[in-house]
Design a protein around this motif. Structure first.
Motif, PDB file in Angstrom:
ATOM      1  N   ARG A 234      -6.549   2.617   6.008  1.00  0.00           N
ATOM      2  CA  ARG A 234      -5.734   3.040   4.923  1.00  0.00           C
ATOM      3  C   ARG A 234      -5.196   1.934   4.092  1.00  0.00           C
ATOM      4  NH1 ARG A 234      -1.804   7.177   7.583  1.00  0.00           N
ATOM      5  NH2 ARG A 234      -0.982   7.454   5.348  1.00  0.00           N
ATOM      6  N   GLN A 235      -5.106   0.838   4.700  1.00  0.00           N
ATOM      7  CA  GLN A 235      -4.529  -0.400   4.044  1.00  0.00           C
ATOM      8  C   GLN A 235      -5.641  -1.225   3.325  1.00  0.00           C
ATOM      9  OE1 GLN A 235      -2.532  -2.369   7.180  1.00  0.00           O
ATOM     10  NE2 GLN A 235      -1.329  -0.678   7.544  1.00  0.00           N
ATOM     11  N   GLY A 236      -6.962  -0.670   3.542  1.00  0.00           N
ATOM     12  CA  GLY A 236      -8.042  -1.299   3.034  1.00  0.00           C
ATOM     13  C   GLY A 236      -8.529  -2.534   3.626  1.00  0.00           C
ATOM     14  N   GLN A 237      -8.223  -2.526   4.972  1.00  0.00           N
ATOM     15  CA  GLN A 237      -8.612  -3.587   5.900  1.00  0.00           C
ATOM     16  C   GLN A 237      -9.824  -3.345   6.884  1.00  0.00           C
ATOM     17  OE1 GLN A 237      -6.952  -6.219   4.951  1.00  0.00           O
ATOM     18  NE2 GLN A 237      -5.886  -5.217   3.566  1.00  0.00           N
ATOM     19  N   ASP A 238     -10.372  -4.371   7.350  1.00  0.00           N
ATOM     20  CA  ASP A 238     -11.667  -4.367   8.273  1.00  0.00           C
ATOM     21  C   ASP A 238     -11.260  -5.148   9.547  1.00  0.00           C
ATOM     22  OD1 ASP A 238     -13.596  -4.209   9.714  1.00  0.00           O
ATOM     23  OD2 ASP A 238     -15.083  -4.364   7.988  1.00  0.00           O
ATOM     24  N   LEU A 239     -10.927  -4.640  10.507  1.00  0.00           N
ATOM     25  CA  LEU A 239     -10.664  -5.677  11.527  1.00  0.00           C
ATOM     26  C   LEU A 239     -11.564  -6.640  11.996  1.00  0.00           C
ATOM     27  CD1 LEU A 239      -8.271  -3.354  14.016  1.00  0.00           C
ATOM     28  CD2 LEU A 239      -7.706  -4.999  12.129  1.00  0.00           C
ATOM     29  N   ASP A 240     -12.999  -6.228  11.712  1.00  0.00           N
ATOM     30  CA  ASP A 240     -14.058  -7.148  12.102  1.00  0.00           C
ATOM     31  C   ASP A 240     -14.042  -8.384  11.130  1.00  0.00           C
ATOM     32  OD1 ASP A 240     -15.167  -5.438  13.908  1.00  0.00           O
ATOM     33  OD2 ASP A 240     -16.566  -4.265  12.299  1.00  0.00           O
TER      34      ASP A 240
ATOM     35  N   ARG B 133      -2.553  -5.745  -5.587  1.00  0.00           N
ATOM     36  CA  ARG B 133      -1.421  -6.721  -5.077  1.00  0.00           C
ATOM     37  C   ARG B 133      -1.097  -6.521  -3.484  1.00  0.00           C
ATOM     38  NH1 ARG B 133       1.682  -9.403  -2.898  1.00  0.00           N
ATOM     39  NH2 ARG B 133       3.893  -9.962  -3.419  1.00  0.00           N
ATOM     40  N   TYR B 134      -0.890  -5.258  -3.009  1.00  0.00           N
ATOM     41  CA  TYR B 134      -0.384  -5.130  -1.746  1.00  0.00           C
ATOM     42  C   TYR B 134      -1.621  -5.080  -0.712  1.00  0.00           C
ATOM     43  CZ  TYR B 134       4.022  -4.353  -3.922  1.00  0.00           C
ATOM     44  OH  TYR B 134       5.316  -4.699  -4.748  1.00  0.00           O
ATOM     45  N   THR B 135      -2.638  -4.725  -1.334  1.00  0.00           N
ATOM     46  CA  THR B 135      -3.884  -4.724  -0.286  1.00  0.00           C
ATOM     47  C   THR B 135      -4.110  -6.243   0.093  1.00  0.00           C
ATOM     48  OG1 THR B 135      -4.949  -2.678  -1.247  1.00  0.00           O
ATOM     49  CG2 THR B 135      -6.371  -4.226  -0.096  1.00  0.00           C
ATOM     50  N   ASN B 136      -4.127  -7.157  -0.911  1.00  0.00           N
ATOM     51  CA  ASN B 136      -4.352  -8.354  -0.596  1.00  0.00           C
ATOM     52  C   ASN B 136      -3.069  -9.049   0.040  1.00  0.00           C
ATOM     53  OD1 ASN B 136      -6.635  -8.422  -2.387  1.00  0.00           O
ATOM     54  ND2 ASN B 136      -5.601  -9.328  -4.084  1.00  0.00           N
ATOM     55  N   GLU B 137      -1.932  -8.585  -0.010  1.00  0.00           N
ATOM     56  CA  GLU B 137      -1.039  -9.124   0.665  1.00  0.00           C
ATOM     57  C   GLU B 137      -1.306  -8.728   2.211  1.00  0.00           C
ATOM     58  OE1 GLU B 137       2.707 -11.231   1.692  1.00  0.00           O
ATOM     59  OE2 GLU B 137       0.873 -11.476   0.258  1.00  0.00           O
ATOM     60  N   VAL B 138      -1.426  -7.478   2.465  1.00  0.00           N
ATOM     61  CA  VAL B 138      -1.707  -7.223   3.820  1.00  0.00           C
ATOM     62  C   VAL B 138      -2.867  -7.894   4.335  1.00  0.00           C
ATOM     63  CG1 VAL B 138      -2.386  -5.282   5.331  1.00  0.00           C
ATOM     64  CG2 VAL B 138      -0.787  -4.823   3.502  1.00  0.00           C
ATOM     65  N   ASN B 139      -3.823  -8.047   3.783  1.00  0.00           N
ATOM     66  CA  ASN B 139      -4.991  -9.041   4.104  1.00  0.00           C
ATOM     67  C   ASN B 139      -4.635 -10.265   4.416  1.00  0.00           C
ATOM     68  OD1 ASN B 139      -7.432 -10.872   3.378  1.00  0.00           O
ATOM     69  ND2 ASN B 139      -8.128  -8.955   4.019  1.00  0.00           N
TER      70      ASN B 139
ATOM     71  N   ALA C 210       1.307  -0.864   0.496  1.00  0.00           N
ATOM     72  CA  ALA C 210      -0.228  -0.587   0.244  1.00  0.00           C
ATOM     73  C   ALA C 210      -0.607   0.829   0.330  1.00  0.00           C
ATOM     74  CB  ALA C 210      -1.168  -1.226   1.303  1.00  0.00           C
ATOM     75  N   HIS C 211      -0.153   1.502   1.475  1.00  0.00           N
ATOM     76  CA  HIS C 211      -0.138   2.772   1.721  1.00  0.00           C
ATOM     77  C   HIS C 211       0.435   3.631   0.486  1.00  0.00           C
ATOM     78  CE1 HIS C 211       0.457   2.640   6.138  1.00  0.00           C
ATOM     79  NE2 HIS C 211      -0.854   2.171   5.972  1.00  0.00           N
ATOM     80  N   HIS C 212       1.555   3.236  -0.159  1.00  0.00           N
ATOM     81  CA  HIS C 212       1.875   4.055  -1.232  1.00  0.00           C
ATOM     82  C   HIS C 212       1.083   3.984  -2.468  1.00  0.00           C
ATOM     83  CE1 HIS C 212       4.782   6.044  -4.036  1.00  0.00           C
ATOM     84  NE2 HIS C 212       4.330   5.094  -4.878  1.00  0.00           N
ATOM     85  N   PHE C 213       0.600   2.824  -2.866  1.00  0.00           N
ATOM     86  CA  PHE C 213      -0.317   2.719  -4.152  1.00  0.00           C
ATOM     87  C   PHE C 213      -1.631   2.984  -3.846  1.00  0.00           C
ATOM     88  CE2 PHE C 213       2.967  -0.003  -5.424  1.00  0.00           C
ATOM     89  CZ  PHE C 213       3.226   0.200  -6.939  1.00  0.00           C
TER      90      PHE C 213
END
Length: 229
Positions: A174-180, A132-138, A115-118
């Motif tokens: 940076r991974q496109g995630q919101d901890l909330d 793809r990778y933002t969703n997988e990290v989610n 996710a960081h790379h792309f």
């Protein structure tokens, strides 16, 4: 003395944090991955995968020759076993820790890294890779959030599994995630981040980091242009 071959990245932070939690004396040996230090022969003798972190235990508990260990999970297991802390001896408790440690090594770390790379380092935007990778990290954050719904830590008591996963949540934005979106994960993340040893481990070498590495063409070639030769 533990010699820590290190650069301030999530995988590096895992080991510096554990060393701080254990209270072990250690000497940091910087491995500037943007400058290619990981390919130097002296380092390759310790870490043949040309990746940091790695350690050398110059005074192992058996009194024998120095022990070198590469790969962050192997390092954390070695140090935890060396000191008898953060990795249970009870069969079932140990399985719990190992499951979540390997989950981080095989899933959270590699997927967050992609996710960081792309999202930041790829020379051109690749929408499929970003999604793809933002969703997988989610998805993986969701796995942690559900796991933490009825417990304080990933494997029961605070362990190397938590120390391995926490650094990969640090750059969540940076991974496109919101901890909330993940209240149990957020509580866990803040609890661990408040520990003095974690603060110290996370701070090791942070002054070496270049905030604009995505714009450093030479560093990009070193980091992302590697082949067998």
């Amino acid at each position: 003395m533990i010699e820590l071959y290190y650069w301030p990245t999530p995988n590096g932070w895992k080991v510096s944090t554990l060393l701080e939690e254990l209270g072990l004396p250690y000497e940091v040996k910087p491995v500037n991955i943007g400058a290619g230090d990981q390919f130097k022969p002296d380092f390759l003798r310790i870490s043949p995968n040309n990746r940091m972190p790695a350690i050398v235990d110059t005074a192992p508990k058996d009194g024998g020759a120095a022990v070198s260990v590469f790969e962050s999970g192997a390092i954390m297991t070695y140090l935890a076993e060396r000191e008898g802390r953060f990795l249970p001896t009870d069969l079932r408790a140990r399985v719990e820790v190992n499951q979540w440690l390997f989950w981080q090594i095989g899933g959270l770390g590699p997927m967050a890294g992609q996710a960081h790379h792309f999202r930041q380092y790829a020379p051109e935007k690749v929408p499929y890779g970003i999604e793809r990778y933002t969703n997988e990290v989610n998805r993986l954050y969701g796995v942690m959030d559900r796991r933490l719904a009825d417990r304080d830590f990933l494997a029961g008591d605070y362990s190397i599994a938590d120390m391995a996963a926490w650094p990969w949540v640090v750059p969540h934005e940076r991974q496109g995630q919101d901890l909330d979106d993940f209240p149990n994960l957020k509580r866990w993340f803040e609890t661990i981040g408040a520990r003095d040893a974690v603060k110290k481990g996370h701070a090791v070498g942070n002054e070496w980091r270049k905030p604009n590495i995505a714009e450093d063409e030479e560093a990009r070639k070193v980091l992302f242009g590697q082949r067998a030769k």
